[in-house]
Motif scaffolding. Structure first.
Motif, PDB file in Angstrom:
ATOM      1  N   ASP A 289       0.853  -1.186   0.000  1.00  0.00           N
ATOM      2  CA  ASP A 289       0.000   0.000   0.000  1.00  0.00           C
ATOM      3  C   ASP A 289       0.892   1.241   0.000  1.00  0.00           C
ATOM      4  O   ASP A 289       2.004   1.233   0.547  1.00  0.00           O
ATOM      5  CB  ASP A 289      -0.891  -0.007   1.237  1.00  0.00           C
ATOM      6  CG  ASP A 289      -1.930   1.095   1.206  1.00  0.00           C
ATOM      7  OD1 ASP A 289      -3.052   0.828   0.796  1.00  0.00           O
ATOM      8  OD2 ASP A 289      -1.591   2.243   1.586  1.00  0.00           O
ATOM      9  N   GLU A 290       0.393   2.297  -0.603  1.00  0.00           N
ATOM     10  CA  GLU A 290       1.156   3.540  -0.715  1.00  0.00           C
ATOM     11  C   GLU A 290       1.619   4.044   0.649  1.00  0.00           C
ATOM     12  O   GLU A 290       2.749   4.538   0.786  1.00  0.00           O
ATOM     13  CB  GLU A 290       0.277   4.586  -1.405  1.00  0.00           C
ATOM     14  CG  GLU A 290       0.988   5.896  -1.723  1.00  0.00           C
ATOM     15  CD  GLU A 290       0.068   6.861  -2.456  1.00  0.00           C
ATOM     16  OE1 GLU A 290       0.307   7.125  -3.638  1.00  0.00           O
ATOM     17  OE2 GLU A 290      -0.910   7.335  -1.822  1.00  0.00           O
ATOM     18  N   ARG A 291       0.782   3.898   1.680  1.00  0.00           N
ATOM     19  CA  ARG A 291       1.141   4.441   2.995  1.00  0.00           C
ATOM     20  C   ARG A 291       2.260   3.647   3.665  1.00  0.00           C
ATOM     21  O   ARG A 291       2.876   4.125   4.615  1.00  0.00           O
ATOM     22  CB  ARG A 291      -0.081   4.502   3.910  1.00  0.00           C
ATOM     23  CG  ARG A 291      -0.626   3.158   4.338  1.00  0.00           C
ATOM     24  CD  ARG A 291      -1.863   3.349   5.209  1.00  0.00           C
ATOM     25  NE  ARG A 291      -2.534   2.095   5.499  1.00  0.00           N
ATOM     26  CZ  ARG A 291      -2.230   1.306   6.522  1.00  0.00           C
ATOM     27  NH1 ARG A 291      -1.249   1.648   7.342  1.00  0.00           N
ATOM     28  NH2 ARG A 291      -2.893   0.189   6.728  1.00  0.00           N
ATOM     29  N   ALA A 292       2.546   2.435   3.185  1.00  0.00           N
ATOM     30  CA  ALA A 292       3.604   1.616   3.778  1.00  0.00           C
ATOM     31  C   ALA A 292       4.817   1.489   2.863  1.00  0.00           C
ATOM     32  O   ALA A 292       5.708   0.685   3.122  1.00  0.00           O
ATOM     33  CB  ALA A 292       3.059   0.229   4.118  1.00  0.00           C
ATOM     34  N   ALA A 293       4.859   2.283   1.799  1.00  0.00           N
ATOM     35  CA  ALA A 293       5.957   2.176   0.831  1.00  0.00           C
ATOM     36  C   ALA A 293       7.261   2.725   1.405  1.00  0.00           C
ATOM     37  O   ALA A 293       7.265   3.769   2.067  1.00  0.00           O
ATOM     38  CB  ALA A 293       5.597   2.924  -0.450  1.00  0.00           C
ATOM     39  N   PRO A 294       8.390   2.056   1.168  1.00  0.00           N
ATOM     40  CA  PRO A 294       9.690   2.568   1.618  1.00  0.00           C
ATOM     41  C   PRO A 294      10.025   3.887   0.932  1.00  0.00           C
ATOM     42  O   PRO A 294       9.601   4.148  -0.193  1.00  0.00           O
ATOM     43  CB  PRO A 294      10.674   1.468   1.175  1.00  0.00           C
ATOM     44  CG  PRO A 294       9.839   0.247   0.994  1.00  0.00           C
ATOM     45  CD  PRO A 294       8.510   0.736   0.520  1.00  0.00           C
ATOM     46  N   ASP A 295      10.778   4.716   1.639  1.00  0.00           N
ATOM     47  CA  ASP A 295      11.237   5.978   1.069  1.00  0.00           C
ATOM     48  C   ASP A 295      12.621   6.290   1.637  1.00  0.00           C
ATOM     49  O   ASP A 295      13.256   5.423   2.255  1.00  0.00           O
ATOM     50  CB  ASP A 295      10.237   7.107   1.339  1.00  0.00           C
ATOM     51  CG  ASP A 295       9.925   7.266   2.816  1.00  0.00           C
ATOM     52  OD1 ASP A 295      10.815   6.972   3.644  1.00  0.00           O
ATOM     53  OD2 ASP A 295       8.802   7.683   3.155  1.00  0.00           O
ATOM     54  N   GLU A 296      13.094   7.521   1.431  1.00  0.00           N
ATOM     55  CA  GLU A 296      14.446   7.890   1.867  1.00  0.00           C
ATOM     56  C   GLU A 296      14.624   7.781   3.374  1.00  0.00           C
ATOM     57  O   GLU A 296      15.737   7.594   3.871  1.00  0.00           O
ATOM     58  CB  GLU A 296      14.783   9.311   1.411  1.00  0.00           C
ATOM     59  CG  GLU A 296      14.894   9.463  -0.099  1.00  0.00           C
ATOM     60  CD  GLU A 296      15.232  10.890  -0.497  1.00  0.00           C
ATOM     61  OE1 GLU A 296      15.946  11.563   0.264  1.00  0.00           O
ATOM     62  OE2 GLU A 296      14.776  11.327  -1.569  1.00  0.00           O
ATOM     63  N   GLY A 297      13.536   7.884   4.126  1.00  0.00           N
ATOM     64  CA  GLY A 297      13.638   7.827   5.578  1.00  0.00           C
ATOM     65  C   GLY A 297      13.516   6.437   6.160  1.00  0.00           C
ATOM     66  O   GLY A 297      13.586   6.242   7.368  1.00  0.00           O
ATOM     67  N   THR A 298      13.350   5.443   5.331  1.00  0.00           N
ATOM     68  CA  THR A 298      13.159   4.070   5.796  1.00  0.00           C
ATOM     69  C   THR A 298      14.439   3.530   6.445  1.00  0.00           C
ATOM     70  O   THR A 298      15.523   3.627   5.867  1.00  0.00           O
ATOM     71  CB  THR A 298      12.747   3.148   4.634  1.00  0.00           C
ATOM     72  OG1 THR A 298      11.488   3.586   4.116  1.00  0.00           O
ATOM     73  CG2 THR A 298      12.613   1.713   5.108  1.00  0.00           C
ATOM     74  N   SER A 299      14.291   2.966   7.636  1.00  0.00           N
ATOM     75  CA  SER A 299      15.445   2.359   8.321  1.00  0.00           C
ATOM     76  C   SER A 299      15.284   0.853   8.485  1.00  0.00           C
ATOM     77  O   SER A 299      16.271   0.142   8.680  1.00  0.00           O
ATOM     78  CB  SER A 299      15.653   2.997   9.692  1.00  0.00           C
ATOM     79  OG  SER A 299      14.509   2.813  10.511  1.00  0.00           O
ATOM     80  N   ARG A 300      14.023   0.357   8.411  1.00  0.00           N
ATOM     81  CA  ARG A 300      13.792  -1.083   8.538  1.00  0.00           C
ATOM     82  C   ARG A 300      12.784  -1.533   7.490  1.00  0.00           C
ATOM     83  O   ARG A 300      11.706  -0.948   7.368  1.00  0.00           O
ATOM     84  CB  ARG A 300      13.286  -1.434   9.941  1.00  0.00           C
ATOM     85  CG  ARG A 300      14.308  -1.179  11.037  1.00  0.00           C
ATOM     86  CD  ARG A 300      13.857  -1.769  12.358  1.00  0.00           C
ATOM     87  NE  ARG A 300      12.693  -1.068  12.886  1.00  0.00           N
ATOM     88  CZ  ARG A 300      12.066  -1.430  14.012  1.00  0.00           C
ATOM     89  NH1 ARG A 300      12.502  -2.473  14.704  1.00  0.00           N
ATOM     90  NH2 ARG A 300      11.030  -0.739  14.455  1.00  0.00           N
ATOM     91  N   LEU A 301      13.153  -2.583   6.770  1.00  0.00           N
ATOM     92  CA  LEU A 301      12.283  -3.130   5.732  1.00  0.00           C
ATOM     93  C   LEU A 301      11.697  -4.458   6.185  1.00  0.00           C
ATOM     94  O   LEU A 301      12.414  -5.332   6.695  1.00  0.00           O
ATOM     95  CB  LEU A 301      13.058  -3.359   4.427  1.00  0.00           C
ATOM     96  CG  LEU A 301      13.516  -2.136   3.645  1.00  0.00           C
ATOM     97  CD1 LEU A 301      14.420  -2.571   2.503  1.00  0.00           C
ATOM     98  CD2 LEU A 301      12.316  -1.358   3.108  1.00  0.00           C
ATOM     99  N   LEU A 302      10.404  -4.622   5.988  1.00  0.00           N
ATOM    100  CA  LEU A 302       9.762  -5.921   6.165  1.00  0.00           C
ATOM    101  C   LEU A 302       9.740  -6.580   4.792  1.00  0.00           C
ATOM    102  O   LEU A 302       9.093  -6.069   3.870  1.00  0.00           O
ATOM    103  CB  LEU A 302       8.338  -5.744   6.709  1.00  0.00           C
ATOM    104  CG  LEU A 302       7.652  -7.043   7.164  1.00  0.00           C
ATOM    105  CD1 LEU A 302       8.335  -7.588   8.410  1.00  0.00           C
ATOM    106  CD2 LEU A 302       6.179  -6.784   7.447  1.00  0.00           C
ATOM    107  N   VAL A 303      10.452  -7.677   4.642  1.00  0.00           N
ATOM    108  CA  VAL A 303      10.618  -8.316   3.338  1.00  0.00           C
ATOM    109  C   VAL A 303       9.842  -9.627   3.288  1.00  0.00           C
ATOM    110  O   VAL A 303      10.028 -10.501   4.134  1.00  0.00           O
ATOM    111  CB  VAL A 303      12.107  -8.583   3.030  1.00  0.00           C
ATOM    112  CG1 VAL A 303      12.256  -9.236   1.664  1.00  0.00           C
ATOM    113  CG2 VAL A 303      12.905  -7.284   3.090  1.00  0.00           C
ATOM    114  N   ILE A 304       8.960  -9.718   2.312  1.00  0.00           N
ATOM    115  CA  ILE A 304       8.216 -10.953   2.076  1.00  0.00           C
ATOM    116  C   ILE A 304       8.955 -11.681   0.960  1.00  0.00           C
ATOM    117  O   ILE A 304       8.900 -11.282  -0.204  1.00  0.00           O
ATOM    118  CB  ILE A 304       6.752 -10.665   1.668  1.00  0.00           C
ATOM    119  CG1 ILE A 304       6.041  -9.858   2.758  1.00  0.00           C
ATOM    120  CG2 ILE A 304       5.998 -11.974   1.434  1.00  0.00           C
ATOM    121  CD1 ILE A 304       6.073  -8.374   2.566  1.00  0.00           C
ATOM    122  N   GLU A 305       9.708 -12.718   1.320  1.00  0.00           N
ATOM    123  CA  GLU A 305      10.609 -13.326   0.361  1.00  0.00           C
ATOM    124  C   GLU A 305       9.906 -14.171  -0.678  1.00  0.00           C
ATOM    125  O   GLU A 305      10.166 -14.068  -1.855  1.00  0.00           O
ATOM    126  CB  GLU A 305      11.661 -14.187   1.083  1.00  0.00           C
ATOM    127  CG  GLU A 305      12.712 -13.374   1.816  1.00  0.00           C
ATOM    128  CD  GLU A 305      13.871 -14.227   2.267  1.00  0.00           C
ATOM    129  OE1 GLU A 305      13.624 -15.318   2.815  1.00  0.00           O
ATOM    130  OE2 GLU A 305      15.013 -13.801   2.062  1.00  0.00           O
TER     131      GLU A 305
END
Length: 451
Positions: A428-444
């Motif tokens: 969803d757009e509201r959960a999209a990573p951006d320049e301020g992202t420090s932790r990613l939740l990755v669905i492998e």
């Protein structure tokens, strides 16, 4: 050649003032010419241009050379560039297609992801490419559509160079001082299209005449015929297709050119795989007034109540919902999801978010409250990062022509405000990573039921 390209653009209404255009560029003469020509039209049409390059990972250092050339060329023209690095060899095996076909699929998928809503995708197909397509289809056995060559325009995909020969393009590059790279595999006859270009076309040229222009005129005439037959087929279906299917009495009485196309449209609308044999068997069933044909594992054509209908055998999937856990979570009947939390050590790495990333991860710190991994529920909606509009999951699944069982098996992540990630579509757009992202939740990856 400039006049030729302008006339092609005007004739097929390929561009409108203010259009956003994604240009596929390999670094070869064709795509270099396309990008250069569109840059000359940038001011006249107020175009917003963006280039896309796919490194297929098949030619080692040569692939990296091509990528570097494209990066430098786009920079010289002040055109932003998106690059996708893909392991086409591995992906071809996973998709069970040739490397040639897999590369084509990956390119168009990438172009679509990079294309803005309402934008255009420009590819550098030429008159030579169209001729090779005709000969390739002819060698495999084809109907009229396969002899129409490459369409100048299909949906949002435009091909401004479709009326130009490769020789004209090389002359354009020389006249404008444009350098380009040459793919060494173009000289390898292991690929079907290369064999056609390197062996078949030269033999046909010996017969005399202007082979490419003559083939171009032929395909143009055949496209007109095919367009007319398609219109007649749609009119036929408007009269004789109901919720139960296509009336078999009408199919029996109709000309085979329209009847066969009507069956093909039914198969396409139903999302069924098909070949010529399936169409012929369906018409035979309609003629005999009875019968059932299994098209694939769970796809069927059947004559019932005076109609030819398509239906799928649905598989029941029990509802599943589990709290988010890192690692592997088994959800239902072999359906599983692998999720991990990844720290971003250098935030500058996320300044140019790759579109492919947004299909498999989200910003963990943007999650609100508790997260669950679950199946779709009625009323679920998502505002996809690349769509810029909110849509129900039901509508998205309909657009993809997913069956009920396929919809039931799609995994999603939801927090306390709604869906934040949907398998096959992204975050969803509201959960999209951006320049301020420090932790990613990755669905492998998600494993599907095999039974």
């Amino acid at each position: 050649m400039n006049h030729n390209v302008r006339e092609t653009i005007r004739r097929y209404r390929m561009l409108e003032y203010g259009d956003s255009v994604v240009i596929g560029i390999s670094g070869g003469a064709d795509s270099v010419t396309l990008l250069h020509l569109l840059c000359t039209l940038r001011e006249e049409y107020a175009l917003s241009l963006r280039a896309c390059h796919v490194n297929h990972g098949l030619r080692g250092e040569e692939s990296l050379r091509d990528q570097r050339f494209v990066e430098n060329f786009c920079a010289s023209l002040e055109v932003p560039l998106d690059v996708l690095e893909a392991d086409v060899g591995r992906m071809a095996k996973e998709r069970r297609v040739s490397e040639e076909e897999c590369g084509r699929q990956i390119r168009y998928e990438f172009f679509e992801r990079c294309c803005e809503a309402g934008g255009r995708i420009a590819t550098a197909h030429t008159l030579d490419d169209s001729l090779e397509t005709v000969l390739f289809n002819l060698s495999r056995g084809t109907g009229l559509a396969g002899l129409c060559g490459i369409q100048p325009m299909r949906e949002n995909i435009i091909r401004p160079l479709i009326g130009c020969t490769r020789a004209e393009i090389e002359e354009y590059c020389a006249r404008n001082g444009l350098s380009y790279v040459t793919d060494s595999t173009n000289l390898c006859t292991d690929y079907s299209r290369n064999r056609i270009r390197l062996t078949v076309v030269p033999q046909l040229e010996r017969l005399g005449g202007n082979l490419r222009q003559n083939a171009g005129r032929m395909t143009e005439l055949l496209r007109q015929d095919e367009d007319y037959l398609q219109r007649q087929t749609r009119n036929f279906l408007k009269r004789h297709q109901t919720g139960r299917g296509i009336e078999i009495a009408a199919l029996r009485d109709e000309h085979p050119a329209i009847a066969s196309r009507a069956v093909r449209m039914l198969l396409i609308e139903s999302g069924f795989p098909y070949d010529r044999q399936h169409i012929e068997m369906a018409l035979r069933m309609a003629s005999e007034g009875h019968g059932t044909l299994q098209v694939s594992a769970d796809c069927y054509l059947e004559v019932k109540d005076g109609c030819l209908r398509a239906w799928k055998k649905e598989r029941a999937v029990n509802y599943f919902e589990k709290p988010l856990n890192f690692g592997k979570t088994v959800l239902q009947d072999g359906i599983a999801v692998h999720i991990k939390l990844v720290e971003v050590p250098h935030r500058e790495n996320l300044k140019n978010i790759h579109t492919n990333m947004l299909r498999s991860c989200l910003d963990y710190d943007k999650i609100i409250g508790k997260v669950v991994v679950r199946q779709r529920l009625d009323g679920d909606k998502i505002r996809l990062w690349d769509r810029k509009m909110t849509k129900s999951l039901k509508k998205l699944f309909q657009e993809k022509k997913l069956s009920a069982s396929e919809r039931a098996e799609r995994i999603l992540l939801a927090d306390e405000q709604g869906v934040i990630w949907l398998e096959g579509f992204g975050c969803d757009e509201r959960a999209a990573p951006d320049e301020g992202t420090s932790r990613l939740l990755v669905i492998e990856r998600c494993e599907k039921r095999t039974s």
